[in-house]
Design an enzyme around this catalytic site. Structure first.
Site, mmCIF file in Angstrom:
data_model
loop_
_atom_site.group_PDB
_atom_site.id
_atom_site.type_symbol
_atom_site.label_atom_id
_atom_site.label_comp_id
_atom_site.label_asym_id
_atom_site.label_seq_id
_atom_site.Cartn_x
_atom_site.Cartn_y
_atom_site.Cartn_z
ATOM 1 N N ASP A 72 0.873 -1.169 0.000
ATOM 2 C CA ASP A 72 0.000 0.000 0.000
ATOM 3 C C ASP A 72 0.908 1.216 0.000
ATOM 4 O O ASP A 72 1.903 1.246 0.729
ATOM 5 C CB ASP A 72 -0.909 -0.001 1.225
ATOM 6 C CG ASP A 72 -2.100 0.924 1.006
ATOM 7 O OD1 ASP A 72 -2.899 0.657 0.089
ATOM 8 O OD2 ASP A 72 -2.205 1.943 1.716
ATOM 9 N N SER A 73 0.587 2.181 -0.833
ATOM 10 C CA SER A 73 1.506 3.307 -0.949
ATOM 11 C C SER A 73 0.777 4.611 -1.193
ATOM 12 O O SER A 73 -0.429 4.635 -1.455
ATOM 13 C CB SER A 73 2.509 3.040 -2.075
ATOM 14 O OG SER A 73 1.838 2.919 -3.305
HETATM 15 P P1 IMP Z 1 -1.386 1.988 -4.571
HETATM 16 O O1 IMP Z 1 -0.446 1.578 -3.485
HETATM 17 O O2 IMP Z 1 -1.091 1.339 -5.873
HETATM 18 O O3 IMP Z 1 -2.806 1.877 -4.150
HETATM 19 O O4 IMP Z 1 -1.107 3.536 -4.836
HETATM 20 C C1 IMP Z 1 -1.858 4.540 -4.234
HETATM 21 C C2 IMP Z 1 -1.694 5.847 -4.934
HETATM 22 O O5 IMP Z 1 -0.512 6.497 -4.460
HETATM 23 C C3 IMP Z 1 -1.548 5.789 -6.441
HETATM 24 O O6 IMP Z 1 -2.774 5.807 -7.073
HETATM 25 C C4 IMP Z 1 -0.766 7.067 -6.729
HETATM 26 O O7 IMP Z 1 -1.640 8.171 -6.776
HETATM 27 C C5 IMP Z 1 0.104 7.219 -5.500
HETATM 28 N N1 IMP Z 1 1.444 6.629 -5.715
HETATM 29 C C6 IMP Z 1 1.971 5.537 -5.093
HETATM 30 N N2 IMP Z 1 3.225 5.282 -5.531
HETATM 31 C C7 IMP Z 1 3.476 6.230 -6.466
HETATM 32 C C8 IMP Z 1 4.622 6.486 -7.304
HETATM 33 O O8 IMP Z 1 5.651 5.803 -7.287
HETATM 34 N N3 IMP Z 1 4.487 7.542 -8.151
HETATM 35 C C9 IMP Z 1 3.375 8.318 -8.212
HETATM 36 N N4 IMP Z 1 2.301 8.126 -7.472
HETATM 37 C C10 IMP Z 1 2.337 7.082 -6.587
#
Ligand code: IMP
Length: 198
Positions: A72-73
């Site tokens: 999760d990020s």
């Molecule tokens: P998830 O972990 O794939 O759900 O990412 C959550 C959201 O965080 C993404 O939709 C992006 O908006 C943002 N995000 C996470 N990692 C990155 C990255 O490396 N570059 C740009 N946006 C990121």
């Protein structure tokens, strides 16, 4: 050698490829929920990356019985009280494009002098005996405008300046970004731990 199966709580083929490449040398085969015929979209209701990461890995382990991991990020901006944080993918409301979300962040930050920001990633892993998590972080600065060229990257990369590169993340190829990224750092810690798992 028989490969051990690891279920990865994601719907992204792109992420699957990256994870398979990292885990294959350790003797693991990575499978996605859809490979197992599972529809998987648990609600991410927690207020931390760790909480939401565990929602996904725990649920996938419960559903499949395979050791499961999730990531999760998001991006956090201290001058905005940590926003958008876990709401990064939904910031500014539903239906916005990535570009509109980044522009929404720029607008919220306005002329603020403090423009520091960081990406975080929490990888969590769950099996019968373990529930562990690993966090990676990369620090940068929010620019004053959006990189309309945006050759690379996604999400907030066109407004995220990374001082050690002297560039935005939208100006470096994925292979270069992957050497320093929050995801890379979290995965390194996870792989190190996994390699010691009996
Ligand atoms: P998830 O972990 O794939 O759900 O990412 C959550 C959201 O965080 C993404 O939709 C992006 O908006 C943002 N995000 C996470 N990692 C990155 C990255 O490396 N570059 C740009 N946006 C990121």
């Amino acid at each position: 050698m028989t490969k051990r199966t690891l279920a990865f709580a994601s719907g992204s083929l792109h992420k699957w490829k990256e994870m398979q490449m990292l885990l294959s040398p350790y003797g693991y085969e990575v499978v996605l929920p859809k490979d197992l015929g599972i529809t998987f979209s648990p609600e991410e209701t927690e207020k931390t990356f760790t909480g939401n990461s565990f929602i996904k890995s725990k649920e996938l382990y419960r559903l499949t019985g395979f050791p499961a991991f999730a990531d999760d990020s998001g991006i956090s901006v201290p001058a905005l009280g940590g926003e958008p944080g876990v709401y990064s993918a939904r910031y500014g409301g539903p239906g916005l494009t990535d570009k509109e979300r980044a522009e929404f962040l720029l607008q919220k930050l306005g002329e603020s002098v403090n423009r520091e920001a960081y990406y975080s990633c929490v990888v969590s892993y769950v099996d019968a005996d373990n529930a562990v998590s690993f966090e990676g972080r990369v620090d940068g600065v929010i620019c004053k405008d959006y990189d309309v060229e945006s050759k690379y990257g996604f999400g907030y990369d066109p407004i995220f300046y990374f001082p050690p590169f002297g560039k935005r993340f939208s100006q470096v190829p994925e292979s270069e970004k992957n050497t320093v990224s929050h995801r890379k750092k979290a995965m390194e810690l996870f792989l190190d731990w996994l390699s010691n798992l009996k």
